[in-house]
Design a protein around this motif. Structure first.
Motif, PDB file in Angstrom:
ATOM      1  N   ALA A 158       0.828  -1.210   0.000  1.00 12.69           N
ATOM      2  CA  ALA A 158       0.000   0.000   0.000  1.00 12.69           C
ATOM      3  C   ALA A 158       0.860   1.256   0.000  1.00 12.69           C
ATOM      4  N   ARG A 159       1.942   1.243   0.777  1.00 14.57           N
ATOM      5  CA  ARG A 159       2.815   2.429   0.831  1.00 14.57           C
ATOM      6  C   ARG A 159       3.471   2.690  -0.521  1.00 14.57           C
ATOM      7  N   TYR A 161       2.066   2.454  -3.223  1.00 12.37           N
ATOM      8  CA  TYR A 161       1.055   3.214  -3.964  1.00 12.37           C
ATOM      9  C   TYR A 161       0.633   4.473  -3.200  1.00 12.37           C
ATOM     10  N   LYS A 162       1.442   4.853  -2.191  1.00 10.77           N
ATOM     11  CA  LYS A 162       1.209   6.067  -1.398  1.00 10.77           C
ATOM     12  C   LYS A 162      -0.134   6.040  -0.667  1.00 10.77           C
ATOM     13  N   ILE A 163      -0.437   4.887  -0.075  1.00 14.84           N
ATOM     14  CA  ILE A 163      -1.674   4.702   0.693  1.00 14.84           C
ATOM     15  C   ILE A 163      -1.323   4.319   2.122  1.00 14.84           C
ATOM     16  N   ASP A 164      -1.954   4.994   3.070  1.00 18.12           N
ATOM     17  CA  ASP A 164      -1.793   4.676   4.488  1.00 18.12           C
ATOM     18  C   ASP A 164      -3.049   3.943   4.950  1.00 18.12           C
ATOM     19  N   LEU A 165      -2.954   2.633   5.087  1.00 19.17           N
ATOM     20  CA  LEU A 165      -4.123   1.849   5.457  1.00 19.17           C
ATOM     21  C   LEU A 165      -4.678   2.234   6.825  1.00 19.17           C
ATOM     22  N   SER A 167      -5.196   5.037   8.011  1.00 21.19           N
ATOM     23  CA  SER A 167      -5.979   6.275   8.024  1.00 21.19           C
ATOM     24  C   SER A 167      -7.455   6.019   8.279  1.00 21.19           C
ATOM     25  N   VAL A 180     -13.125   6.744   2.759  1.00 23.98           N
ATOM     26  CA  VAL A 180     -11.700   6.390   2.801  1.00 23.98           C
ATOM     27  C   VAL A 180     -11.447   5.132   1.983  1.00 23.98           C
ATOM     28  N   ARG A 183     -11.768   5.910  -1.783  1.00 25.93           N
ATOM     29  CA  ARG A 183     -10.723   6.809  -2.272  1.00 25.93           C
ATOM     30  C   ARG A 183      -9.336   6.179  -2.215  1.00 25.93           C
ATOM     31  N   GLU A 184      -9.041   5.455  -1.135  1.00 20.17           N
ATOM     32  CA  GLU A 184      -7.684   4.982  -0.892  1.00 20.17           C
ATOM     33  C   GLU A 184      -7.464   3.513  -1.251  1.00 20.17           C
ATOM     34  N   MET A 185      -8.412   2.651  -0.888  1.00 21.96           N
ATOM     35  CA  MET A 185      -8.160   1.217  -0.961  1.00 21.96           C
ATOM     36  C   MET A 185      -8.682   0.561  -2.227  1.00 21.96           C
TER      37      MET A 185
END
Length: 385
Positions: A158-159, A161-165, A167, A180, A183-185
């Motif tokens: 995930a990181r 792909y610049k994603i902070d799970l 959050s 969230v 948008r993120e996952m």
């Protein structure tokens, strides 16, 4: 040939610690099982969270069986700790926070003298990194084991792909959780590399999914789509402040503070109950079917099979249910989970044997929807006719 290689690789991976925390919802289990003061339970032990949590329902006795020596050692450590640590604060620090050097001092003073030799050797020996296994409780035991490593790799991916799970754990309500997730996952599952990776059976060994279960889970869909739906349920269907499975998946451990969600056995309100009833649990390093074969007729009434049947051949299923039926008391209940949605017993178990049991469609569907861990396709409840 390829399947045999994968099966062998999976068996090797399963020899060590797999689950520091079990991934079946104990609240759902207890709702389905309807445990009573005269209930005699037999369950596959796994990480022990649910076995200890069942004590809050006041059963007469629980037998926890497992073939994994690490899981047996973890169950015995949890039971000895519940009985001999000084108070709930020590117990919570040891198994909820699991990252303090003070845990080792507490272990040596209060718990170690009460462990059998086999369990003591397991925790005192060193792992492949050269650290004593018991030191896992100074550096977050939930980041260890097959599943802990898998979740760590998922966070690393995930990181990239610049994603902070993590959050999502700050979301204030279900609507924000969904925003969230979407948008993120969700977009990650459209990435070409992720879709290729999740289509490799070995990639899901860390979830405890063997090759046969991988095929049942995927069905005719790309695995990325299946995983997206399971993650969506985990992220969006239950408030994160009440779902400790979400904290384990997205935060790699339990939350901090008195209001953090925890399994029933770790909750302060259940501390004295678990402590007083811990001696009702008998932990056995054994095969479930073989153990049942040695039990008297009509001697048990609650059976918890986790997802073990997904791994079994038809002959193994038949042998297991023959012994379950023989040892079952009137009103006995059997609970299990499957990777795919439907029960796997029709068409595979002998019709005459299956006819001895009534499938509770409504309760099974309700429990499937309410299972906060969200990783299984179905939760199934059968009752002896």
């Amino acid at each position: 040939m390829a399947n045999r290689v994968l099966d062998h690789a999976f068996a090797l991976a399963f020899r060590g610690l797999v689950y520091a925390q079990i991934w079946e919802d104990p609240d759902v289990d207890m709702k389905a099982l309807q445990i009573r003061p005269d209930s005699r339970i037999i369950a596959i032990a796994s990480g022990g969270c649910n076995v200890l949590s069942y004590l809050t329902a006041d059963p007469e006795a629980i037998t926890a069986v497992d073939l994994n020596t690490a899981h047996i050692a973890l169950n015995k450590l949890k039971l000895a700790s519940a009985q001999h640590l000084p108070d709930h604060a020590h117990f919570r620090r040891f198994f909820a926070e699991a990252d303090s050097a003070a845990n080792i001092a507490a272990y040596r003073t209060h718990v170690l003298p009460h462990l059998d030799e086999t369990t003591r050797r397991y925790w005192e020996r060193r792992d492949l990194s050269g650290r004593r296994r018991i030191n896992g409780f100074t550096s977050n035991i939930y980041k260890r084991g097959l599943l802990g490593n898998f979740i760590g790799v998922a966070h690393l991916l995930a990181r990239l792909y610049k994603i902070d799970l993590a959050s999502i754990l700050a979301a204030r309500d279900l609507d924000e959780q969904r925003r969230v997730f979407e948008r993120e996952m969700a977009p990650v599952f459209d990435k070409r590399f992720v879709r290729w990776l999740t289509d490799q059976p070995a990639s899901l060994f860390g979830l405890g999914i063997p090759p046969a279960q991988f095929e049942a889970l995927a069905g005719n869909e790309p695995m990325a789509e299946v995983l997206r739906r399971r993650l969506e349920k985990l992220a969006c269907d239950f408030p994160v402040e009440d779902n400790y499975f979400a904290w384990q998946a997205f935060g790699r451990g339990y939350g901090r503070g008195d209001r953090s969600p925890l399994p029933p056995y770790l909750q302060g309100t259940n501390w004295q109950t678990v402590r007083d009833r811990a001696n009702r649990v008998d932990v056995r390093h054994a095969n479930l079917t073989e153990h049942l074969t040695a039990q008297p007729e009509a001697s048990l009434d609650r059976y918890v099979l986790l997802d073990a049947q997904d791994w079994m051949t038809d002959d193994q299923l038949g042998a297991l249910w023959t012994q379950i039926t023989r040892t079952a008391r009137p009103g006995a209940r059997v609970l299990f989970r499957t990777a795919a949605e439907p029960s796997l017993l029709p068409g595979r178990l002998d019709d005459a044997l299956l006819a001895r049991w009534r499938y509770d469609d409504a309760l099974s569907a309700e429990c499937t929807a309410q299972d906060r861990s969200s990783i299984y396709g179905g939760v199934h409840l059968y009752e002896l006719v």
